[in-house]
Design a protein around this motif. Structure first.
Motif, short mmCIF file in Angstrom:
data_model
loop_
_atom_site.label_atom_id
_atom_site.label_comp_id
_atom_site.label_asym_id
_atom_site.label_seq_id
_atom_site.Cartn_x
_atom_site.Cartn_y
_atom_site.Cartn_z
N SER A 82 35.50 43.98 36.74
CA SER A 82 36.35 45.17 36.87
C SER A 82 37.01 45.14 38.25
O SER A 82 36.38 44.77 39.24
CB SER A 82 35.54 46.45 36.69
OG SER A 82 34.58 46.59 37.73
N VAL A 83 38.29 45.51 38.27
CA VAL A 83 39.06 45.52 39.51
C VAL A 83 39.82 46.83 39.58
O VAL A 83 40.50 47.20 38.61
CB VAL A 83 40.05 44.33 39.58
CG1 VAL A 83 40.87 44.40 40.85
CG2 VAL A 83 39.30 43.00 39.48
N ASN A 84 39.71 47.52 40.70
CA ASN A 84 40.44 48.77 40.88
C ASN A 84 41.83 48.51 41.44
O ASN A 84 42.08 47.49 42.10
CB ASN A 84 39.67 49.69 41.84
CG ASN A 84 38.39 50.22 41.24
OD1 ASN A 84 38.25 50.30 40.02
ND2 ASN A 84 37.44 50.57 42.09
N ALA A 85 42.74 49.44 41.20
CA ALA A 85 44.10 49.33 41.73
C ALA A 85 44.05 49.21 43.25
O ALA A 85 43.34 49.94 43.92
CB ALA A 85 44.92 50.55 41.32
N GLY A 86 44.81 48.24 43.78
CA GLY A 86 44.87 48.04 45.22
C GLY A 86 43.80 47.13 45.78
O GLY A 86 43.86 46.75 46.95
N GLN A 87 42.82 46.75 44.96
CA GLN A 87 41.76 45.87 45.43
C GLN A 87 42.21 44.43 45.50
O GLN A 87 43.05 43.98 44.71
CB GLN A 87 40.52 45.95 44.53
CG GLN A 87 39.54 47.04 44.88
CD GLN A 87 38.21 46.85 44.16
OE1 GLN A 87 38.15 46.37 43.04
NE2 GLN A 87 37.14 47.28 44.81
N ILE A 88 41.60 43.69 46.43
CA ILE A 88 41.80 42.24 46.52
C ILE A 88 40.45 41.60 46.27
O ILE A 88 39.49 41.81 47.01
CB ILE A 88 42.33 41.85 47.91
CG1 ILE A 88 43.67 42.54 48.17
CG2 ILE A 88 42.48 40.34 48.00
CD1 ILE A 88 44.07 42.56 49.61
N VAL A 89 40.38 40.84 45.19
CA VAL A 89 39.14 40.21 44.77
C VAL A 89 39.34 38.69 44.79
O VAL A 89 40.24 38.17 44.13
CB VAL A 89 38.72 40.67 43.36
CG1 VAL A 89 37.45 39.94 42.92
CG2 VAL A 89 38.51 42.18 43.33
N SER A 90 38.53 37.99 45.58
CA SER A 90 38.57 36.54 45.59
C SER A 90 37.45 35.99 44.73
O SER A 90 36.34 36.52 44.73
CB SER A 90 38.44 36.00 47.02
OG SER A 90 39.60 36.26 47.78
N VAL A 91 37.75 34.93 43.99
CA VAL A 91 36.78 34.29 43.12
C VAL A 91 36.55 32.88 43.66
O VAL A 91 37.48 32.09 43.75
CB VAL A 91 37.27 34.23 41.66
CG1 VAL A 91 36.18 33.67 40.76
CG2 VAL A 91 37.70 35.61 41.18
N ILE A 92 35.31 32.60 44.04
CA ILE A 92 34.98 31.30 44.61
C ILE A 92 33.88 30.65 43.76
O ILE A 92 33.28 31.30 42.91
CB ILE A 92 34.53 31.41 46.09
CG1 ILE A 92 33.21 32.20 46.20
CG2 ILE A 92 35.62 32.07 46.93
CD1 ILE A 92 32.59 32.15 47.59
N GLY A 93 33.62 29.38 44.04
CA GLY A 93 32.58 28.66 43.33
C GLY A 93 33.00 27.22 43.10
O GLY A 93 34.16 26.85 43.36
#
Length: 255
Positions: A25-36
């Motif tokens: 889930s991601v909220n408006a305005g959020q910056i989510v990085s996905v690593i791995g």
């Protein structure tokens, strides 16, 4: 406000189980990085969100509208194609390889989709395209062709092209992985500027310092699962999963 939601996503490529019950889930305005590590399902997750691949199980909603939901047998059932395209038009995507039209000028690359997909007036699309080229620092390249640009410049054009469709959410699939090291900074700088404008972003990246600096949250994926979804400092300074420690140790030793 939750703008992206995925629940229980599974994806198979033949016998290969690429995603194994992913929730996001991601909220408006959020910056989510996905690593791995490579092969952990990061890019597949983005491609499911943007309907470049279809889920086998699970549900996905964008800004409160489902593009797919599970039926009583646990299979993902999608809405009609036109509705899915309408909902997914809220997302812009930037790929590892720039995917620009080689026979079109930089400005033509930016105008193509707004005119032919959204029906925007050509002059309006051109004016907006010029604004976006200024934003990514390439106003002087409006009449150049992709083959005349450096890799970093091509990726900045690709970002501007995605923005030309006025998306609510930007997806970045390892946007610097195809670049020479000296060109990475110019692309990351453009993404940082978007972050300063509160653009909602999901970024798959191998740039650990960048992810730590820019992100509201960092997600660590391995073997098709999310092992951690936490504050960047927790992930990078005091991770509580041995797989994350091993991954970061390997990355640090490489650099």
């Amino acid at each position: 406000m939750e703008i992206v939601q995925a629940k229980g996503l599974h994806k198979f490529f033949g016998k290969l189980h690429v995603l194994k019950g992913v929730d996001l889930s991601v909220n408006a305005g959020q910056i989510v990085s996905v690593i791995g590590p490579s092969g952990s399902g990061k890019s597949t997750l983005l491609r499911l969100l943007n309907h470049l691949e279809t889920a086998d199980k699970g549900s996905i909603s964008i800004d409160g509208e489902y593009i797919c939901q599970e039926n009583e047998w646990g299979q993902s059932v999608y809405r009609p194609g036109k509705e899915v395209l309408r909902i997914c038009s809220r997302l812009g995507m930037v790929f590892q390889n720039f995917n620009l039209f080689p026979h079109r000028s930089v400005l033509e690359n930016l105008c193509e989709a707004p005119v032919h997909v959204k029906g925007v007036d050509a002059k309006e699309a051109e004016a907006h395209g010029l604004e976006l080229l200024e934003k990514v620092g390439l106003s002087e390249k409006r009449d150049a062709y992709p083959g005349q640009l450096s890799g970093g410049q091509q990726q900045r054009v690709a970002i501007a092209r995605a923005l030309a469709m006025d998306p609510e959410i930007m997806l970045f699939d390892e946007p610097t992985s195809a670049l020479d090291p000296e060109l990475i900074g110019e692309v990351l700088s453009v993404i940082k500027n978007l972050a300063a404008e509160n653009t909602t972003m999901i970024i798959v990246t191998h740039e650990m310092n960048f992810a730590r600096e820019i992100s509201d949250r960092v997600i660590f994926m391995d073997d098709g699962q999310i092992l951690a979804d936490d504050d960047p400092e927790r992930i990078f300074v005091s991770p509580d999963h041995p797989r994350i420690l091993a991954f970061l140790d390997k990355i640090i030793r490489k650099s």
